[in-house]
Design a protein around this motif. Structure first.
Motif: not given
Length: 174
Positions: A2, A6, A12
């Motif tokens: 992630y 992100f 996340k």
């Protein structure tokens, strides 16, 4: 995985929380204009409609007229003067809300240049829980998480340990 995808920890946590409770077959009405997180939801297969920027403190027609099975309000309720009537007008049976929590070591956020970018409410967790209960919602799941910042000082240090965000999944009481 992630960290590269992100822009921050909050996105996340929010996506994982959504995926834990609903499928991509649901239609989401996301309170607020299209934003970076509504785009992330779409990129992950969710069907997302956004409101158009109307002042929902006084006009909840979008909540009543749109077709949706899930309502989301991510970091929106702190800007509202009247979240009570907004919650009363949600017509889906499922909702997700995240808020920045009130921090004892930091005043409520207030932009000096943008009159809309202000926090009228900075809730403690029990206050949001009570608001949901009073408007006919039952909390199914909740999560708190921190949001450290890359700055020096006492407040940035406290942000490593003090939960900043509170997220709930609730269902309408029948």
């Amino acid at each position: 995985m992630y960290e590269k995808t992100f822009p921050n920890k909050r996105f996340k946590h929010t996506l994982e929380f959504l995926e834990k409770h609903i499928t991509t077959n649901e239609v989401i009405l996301d309170l607020g204009v299209p934003n970076p997180f509504s785009k992330i939801m779409e990129e992950n297969g969710f069907k997302v409609k956004n409101t158009t920027g109307e002042d929902v403190d006084v006009n909840q027609l979008a909540l009543q007229n749109e077709e949706y099975t899930v309502f989301t309000a991510f970091e929106i309720f702190e800007h509202l003067l009247n979240p009570f009537t907004v919650l009363q007008n949600v017509k889906s049976d499922k909702l997700f809300i995240s808020i920045p929590m009130r921090l004892w070591f930091s005043p409520a956020y207030r932009s000096k240049t943008d009159m809309w970018d202000r926090h009228y409410h900075e809730f403690e967790d029990w206050q949001l829980d009570w608001l949901l209960e009073k408007t006919g919602w039952k909390i199914i799941d909740r999560q708190k998480f921190t949001n450290p910042v890359k700055k020096f000082g006492i407040r940035p240090l406290l942000r490593y340990f003090t939960p900043r965000y509170y997220m709930v999944y609730a269902e309408k009481v029948k």
